[in-house]
Design an enzyme around this catalytic site. Structure first.
Site, PDB file in Angstrom:
ATOM      1  N   HIS A  30     -12.947  -3.171   4.534  1.00  0.00           N
ATOM      2  CA  HIS A  30     -11.448  -3.460   4.427  1.00  0.00           C
ATOM      3  C   HIS A  30     -10.793  -3.004   5.613  1.00  0.00           C
ATOM      4  CE1 HIS A  30      -7.604  -3.521   1.887  1.00  0.00           C
ATOM      5  NE2 HIS A  30      -7.327  -3.426   3.224  1.00  0.00           N
TER       6      HIS A  30
ATOM      7  N   GLU B 123     -15.784  11.580  23.855  1.00  0.00           N
ATOM      8  CA  GLU B 123     -14.565  12.088  23.462  1.00  0.00           C
ATOM      9  C   GLU B 123     -14.213  12.158  22.020  1.00  0.00           C
ATOM     10  OE1 GLU B 123     -10.985  10.165  24.812  1.00  0.00           O
ATOM     11  OE2 GLU B 123     -11.532   8.256  23.675  1.00  0.00           O
TER      12      GLU B 123
ATOM     13  N   HIS C  78      -2.273   1.876   8.388  1.00  0.00           N
ATOM     14  CA  HIS C  78      -3.454   1.519   7.822  1.00  0.00           C
ATOM     15  C   HIS C  78      -3.521  -0.070   8.517  1.00  0.00           C
ATOM     16  CE1 HIS C  78      -6.159  -0.988   5.121  1.00  0.00           C
ATOM     17  NE2 HIS C  78      -5.261  -1.824   5.161  1.00  0.00           N
TER      18      HIS C  78
ATOM     19  N   HIS D 140      -6.752  -3.423   9.815  1.00  0.00           N
ATOM     20  CA  HIS D 140      -7.937  -3.890   9.497  1.00  0.00           C
ATOM     21  C   HIS D 140      -8.868  -3.854  10.747  1.00  0.00           C
ATOM     22  CE1 HIS D 140      -6.017  -6.025   5.904  1.00  0.00           C
ATOM     23  NE2 HIS D 140      -6.062  -4.938   5.680  1.00  0.00           N
TER      24      HIS D 140
ATOM     25  N   GLU E 284       0.822  -1.290  -0.011  1.00  0.00           N
ATOM     26  CA  GLU E 284      -0.060   0.083  -0.062  1.00  0.00           C
ATOM     27  C   GLU E 284       0.832   1.256   0.017  1.00  0.00           C
ATOM     28  OE1 GLU E 284      -2.970  -0.443  -0.707  1.00  0.00           O
ATOM     29  OE2 GLU E 284      -3.660  -2.050   0.158  1.00  0.00           O
TER      30      GLU E 284
HETATM   31  O1  2HA Z   1      -1.979  -6.877   3.084  1.00  0.00           O
HETATM   32  O2  2HA Z   1      -3.626  -4.389   4.556  1.00  0.00           O
HETATM   33  O3  2HA Z   1      -4.380  -3.448   2.387  1.00  0.00           O
HETATM   34  C1  2HA Z   1      -1.699  -5.579   3.590  1.00  0.00           C
HETATM   35  C2  2HA Z   1      -2.917  -4.801   3.512  1.00  0.00           C
HETATM   36  C3  2HA Z   1      -3.342  -4.477   2.392  1.00  0.00           C
HETATM   37 ZN    ZN Z   2      -5.426  -3.614   4.532  1.00  0.00          ZN
END
Ligand code: 2HA
Ligand code: ZN
Length: 281
Positions: free
Chosen positions: A220, A179, A149, A151, A126
Site C-alpha cells: 500500500h 546515509e 502518507h 504510495h 485516513e
Molecule cells: O486515498 O491513500 O490510504 C487515500 C489513501 C488511502
Molecule cells: Zn493510501
C-alpha cells in the site's frame, strides 16, 4: 491607464498563506514523484495558533465535522489536512477545494473548519491513522508536527519480495545507501496488511509510531513523520531511495556491501543510536 484594471485584485487562493503554500508544494512534489496516483496519499500538519491567527479569523467557524472517535489528546490543536478523495495533482491550482484548516474543540469531540474543504468536502479518509499517529509521536517528541502518507513506489514494490520482519527490512534499507542509518536510526515499523481508512489500521500504525518515525503498510505505502514537512518528506524520500536501490540490485550477484561494522562506525560518526537487535557486532 485603465482604472478597472488597476482595481482588479487577484482573488486570494490560499497560496499567500505560508502553511497552505507548503502543503500545496509538497503534495505537488509527491504527485510528480509518482507517489500519489489519483486520490492516493494524505497529509496532516499541526499548526501554531498564533501562526493561524496571522492569516485567518480563528473565531469564524465555517462548520463542524465529527471525527470517527473523540481526540481528547489533541484538544485545541490546529491542523491543516488534505481532503478525502482529493487529488494531490490538483492542490496547487485550488488549495481551498483540496485542503482544510481545522481546530479540535476543547472537549475533543468535534473538528471546527476554519478555512478550505470547499463544497462540503471532508478531511482525509485516513484521519484516524493521522490523529492516532500524532498522539503517539507527540508523547515521545514535543516538536513533532507532520504526518505524511503516500504510495511510494519502490517501498511498495519491496514489500512483495522482501521478508516483512521489520528488523530484517530495516537492516536491508540501512545497507542500501550510506546515509540511511543516519536518517532513520530508529528503523522502520511494518504492520500486517489491513483494510485502509479504518480505526483498526490507525491503531496498528500508531502502535508502531511509539518508537518509529516511519511505518510501512505492505502493498500500500508508507507513513512518515517529523517536526517539519521537509523532515517527514525527506524521511520518505530516503526510505524510498533505499528501496529503489534494493529493487535495482535484487536478483543480481552482490560483489560487496556495507558491513555491520561500517554501519556501527557511521552511527558513531553521526552520533545516532541504531535500534537494538539489528546489527550483529
Ligand atoms: O486515498 O491513500 O490510504 C487515500 C489513501 C488511502
Ligand atoms: Zn493510501
Amino acid at each position: 491607464m485603465n482604472a478597472s484594471y488597476l482595481n482588479t485584485q487577484t482573488p486570494a487562493s490560499g497560496l499567500e498563506i505560508p502553511f497552505v503554500r507548503e502543503m500545496a508544494e509538497i503534495t505537488q512534489h509527491m504527485w510528480r514523484n509518482g507517489w500519489d496516483e489519483r486520490n492516493g496519499g494524505n497529509v496532516s500538519y499541526i499548526l501554531d495558533e498564533q501562526e493561524v491567527a496571522k492569516y485567518l479569523d480563528i473565531k469564524q467557524v465555517i462548520r463542524t465535522i465529527k471525527p470517527a472517535f473523540p481526540v481528547h489528546e489533541l484538544a485545541g490543536k490546529y491542523f491543516i489536512v488534505t481532503g478525502s478523495g482529493k487529488y494531490f495533482k490538483n492542490v496547487i491550482s485550488d488549495p481551498a477545494a483540496n485542503l482544510g484548516v481545522l481546530r479540535v474543540t476543547n472537549n475533543g469531540e468535534q473538528l471546527e473548519l476554519l478555512w478550505g474543504l470547499a463544497n462540503n468536502a471532508v478531511p482525509t479518509s485516513e484521519l484516524a491513522s493521522h490523529f492516532m499517529s500524532h498522539i503517539e509521536r507527540l508523547k515521545v517528541d514535543p516538536n513533532h508536527r507532520v504526518v505524511i502518507h503516500n504510495h511510494a513506489s519502490n517501498t511498495i514494490a519491496m514489500t512483495f519480495i522482501h521478508d516483512l520482519d521489520e528488523n530484517k527490512f530495516t537492516k536491508t534499507l540501512w545497507e542500501m545507501c550510506t546515509e540511511c542509518i543516519v536518517v532513520f536510526p530508529d528503523g522502520i515499523g511494518i504492520i500486517s496488511w489491513m483494510v485502509p481508512g479504518s480505526n483498526e489500521i490507525g491503531r496498528a500504525t500508531a502502535a508502531k509510531m511509539k518508537d518509529h518515525h516511519a511505518v510501512i503498510w505492505p502493498h500500500h505505502g508508507i507513513f512518515g513523520t517529523g517536526s517539519t514537512i521537509d523532515e517527514a518528506f525527506g524521511l520518505i524520500e530516503t526510505v524510498d531511495k533505499a528501496a529503489q536501490i534494493y529493487m535495482l540490485i535484487a536478483g543480481h550477484e552482490i560483489k560487496q556491501r556495507i558491513t555491520d561494522q561500517e554501519l556501527v562506525d557511521l552511527a558513531k560518526a553521526f552520533k545516532v543510536t541504531p535500534r537494538e537487535g539489528i546489527l550483529n557486532v
